[in-house]
Design a protein around this motif. Sequence first.
Motif, short mmCIF file in Angstrom:
data_model
loop_
_atom_site.label_atom_id
_atom_site.label_comp_id
_atom_site.label_asym_id
_atom_site.label_seq_id
_atom_site.Cartn_x
_atom_site.Cartn_y
_atom_site.Cartn_z
N SER A 243 0.84 -1.19 0.00
CA SER A 243 0.00 0.00 0.00
C SER A 243 0.88 1.25 0.00
CB SER A 243 -0.93 0.00 1.21
OG SER A 243 -0.16 0.01 2.41
N TYR A 244 0.28 2.37 -0.39
CA TYR A 244 1.03 3.63 -0.46
C TYR A 244 0.06 4.78 -0.26
CZ TYR A 244 4.12 7.27 -2.38
OH TYR A 244 4.89 8.40 -2.55
N LYS A 245 0.44 5.73 0.60
CA LYS A 245 -0.38 6.90 0.90
C LYS A 245 -1.79 6.49 1.30
CE LYS A 245 2.08 10.55 -1.53
NZ LYS A 245 1.97 11.68 -2.48
N PHE A 246 -1.87 5.58 2.24
CA PHE A 246 -3.11 5.17 2.90
C PHE A 246 -4.00 4.26 2.07
CE2 PHE A 246 -2.07 9.53 4.28
CZ PHE A 246 -1.69 9.25 5.59
N TYR A 247 -3.60 3.88 0.86
CA TYR A 247 -4.45 3.05 0.02
C TYR A 247 -3.67 1.84 -0.50
CZ TYR A 247 -7.82 6.84 0.11
OH TYR A 247 -8.72 7.78 0.53
N PRO A 248 -4.38 0.72 -0.73
CA PRO A 248 -3.71 -0.46 -1.28
C PRO A 248 -3.31 -0.23 -2.74
CG PRO A 248 -6.07 -0.81 -1.23
CD PRO A 248 -5.81 0.49 -0.51
N SER A 249 -2.49 -1.14 -3.27
CA SER A 249 -2.08 -1.05 -4.67
C SER A 249 -2.74 -2.17 -5.47
CB SER A 249 -0.55 -1.15 -4.79
OG SER A 249 -0.11 -2.43 -4.36
N PHE A 250 -2.63 -2.07 -6.79
CA PHE A 250 -3.00 -3.16 -7.70
C PHE A 250 -1.71 -3.73 -8.28
CE2 PHE A 250 -6.75 -0.40 -7.72
CZ PHE A 250 -7.74 -1.33 -7.41
N ARG A 251 -1.57 -5.06 -8.25
CA ARG A 251 -0.32 -5.72 -8.66
C ARG A 251 -0.57 -6.61 -9.87
NH1 ARG A 251 0.10 -9.09 -4.68
NH2 ARG A 251 -0.24 -11.05 -5.78
#
Length: 677
Positions: A243-251
């Motif tokens: 996650s980055y800046k309070f939100y999850p990522s898409f991988r």
Amino acid sequence: MAFLNGFLEQVVFLSVLDFSRRAIVSVAQNDTGRKLRCKISGMDIPAGATARIWASKPGGIIYNDCEVSGNDVTVPLTNQMLAECTRIPAQIMIVYGDGRIIKTNQFSLDVKREVGHTGTESKSESTYLDKILQEQEDKLNAAIADWEAQVKELIESTPTEEIKDDLARVTARVDATEAGLDGLRGEVVSATAAITYNTKNIESKSNKNEVNSIKLNNLIVNGFGTENTNVNFNNFRLDYTNSYKFYPSFRISGTKKNVTLGVETIPVDVYKRYQFGMNIKGIGSPNTFLGYEEYDCDKRLIESPHYYSYALSTTTLSQDLNNGDTIVHLVSTGGWINTTKSYELGLIFWNYKNSLGYQYPAGVYSRNVFTDLYTSENVDKVNNTITLTEPWVHGTISAGTEVSQTKSDGIKYFNYINEPAPSEWTETKWIIDGLQEPHQKSASKFNPATRYVRFILYHNYGNSVDSKTTFVNRVSLVAVNDLEKRMSATESGLDSLRGEVVSATAAIAYNSEKIDRIEIGGRNLFLDTGTEVTTNDYLLRKCIPAGDPLVAGETYTVTICITPAPGMTKTTLCFSGGTAVAHLRVSGTEKQIVSATFTASYSPGREPEVSANYANALFYRYPNDGSVTGDSTVHWVKIEKGNKGTDWTPAPEDTDNRIAALEEAIRKLSGGASLNG
């Protein structure tokens, strides 16, 4: 589960080391007779530490105090936590006495609908912030009541009318101070409202089946991963670990893949300005393309051959072109170029109509495109004919129809064009604004026929052997109107504010000592900045720090209200006795407010540690060549931390000094008695 002290306690196992696990706790609306007992592993919670729960729901955020006992953190479930039937991501924060924070892995509250429940209005909730604000309210009320009682006692006990008159004047000053305190109380309320308002701007409030509106009406559904699934990002996996800046990522991992950043096409208005943004990083330096596709009103893909053509070749048919013909008769072949590329040896006829019957102008859009029809040697520029390599089989094209020589150039790429994805999180943005010229292709402008768009990522381009990984995060497309342009200019400030709401540590903890520190980033760092100074000197104004000097390398904003003399062009802010850090340009001779953001710095050997004078803020007038002969007036100055200027307020120390002076005046008038007994 077990009943303790009248509550049903449900155990949840959390860790401060292992973030791969994600527990799901099933609860029901209005289920406030239940508590969560969170057993924390990976650390020993120190004595004196506190704990809070942070949770994010579509209608706002939750930031509440919890109970700590050993390594157990007990979370009371409130109506606001359970107001919406959805899966709510949550996290426990352990707060040390010095303000440091340790966070656990996330877990989810899966809120089920209560039978017969009529619904609770969903909004943000913070028992922690409410407690701090109530403490400040109580302190203010106590201080005001104490001053009122003491002043009243002094007036009633004074034997002479002369001293009573003096005390009445002092009382008026007390009333003015009291009004100032009321203003500060108002700022507390305003600060709370600002937190709530900006939080709502940041959190999702829109219908899942319509526009997902996390930040300034994001048009890409689930672009911030708030659905807690990979919905609309079907080729990706939702990744909470990265996650980055309070939100999850898409991988996405593996060999080369062409994927969409959002499966759904996005309706757009080509006469509006849009900003695309996201964060990206890669493992293994996968080569990347980033771009977007355009679609017409019938949701048909607009590719570059449908408009990209040689403009100077545009002419008309001089005779009908019928099935079986081998010669194309043109009014002119003067603009035709020689080429060996099959996609340029074609014809695009500008007679295409959409499903509504509209025919697009030449150079804008046509699906009547045919390539690899002839060779350059078969273009007769004397007789203005083209001999086809095969008889025409595409139906009759009438004489007078406009036609051009074809071109092609792929989709509209930007920022990453066969470049490796960065190894650390990197923000990328792109503006699409206005209409591209006929026959041309521009990634920063729309084709006039465009009604929908969809963004594309080419992952690990050209590599069918090595498996690599790309992450994207906070994927957004925003229609930028006049208000949103100003908001996007302060995006980093909003991100910072959201961080304050989530962590609520340093700023609010400091605010608990003095009411003036409740301000969100608006504290004036210099003394006596509200005193007007009128002068024609090269040095217009000097300001002394209210506390510690500005920290070298950190970001600050200076704002000055000034009436410049004729011929003045700017004032320059200096430290170290003359080292320039910011230039504030003025225009004309009217009273005006100008602002600049700067990074604090000092000259070697002239740091505040060497002499406190080097921490003073010096404002110099330019030009200084004798051409400016009139006076300039500096009405007020404000220097504050951060990259956003706010309205002028005095330094808290100025207020303290005025109150101390008031107390001293009352003490003298009362014959030396102390207000504190």
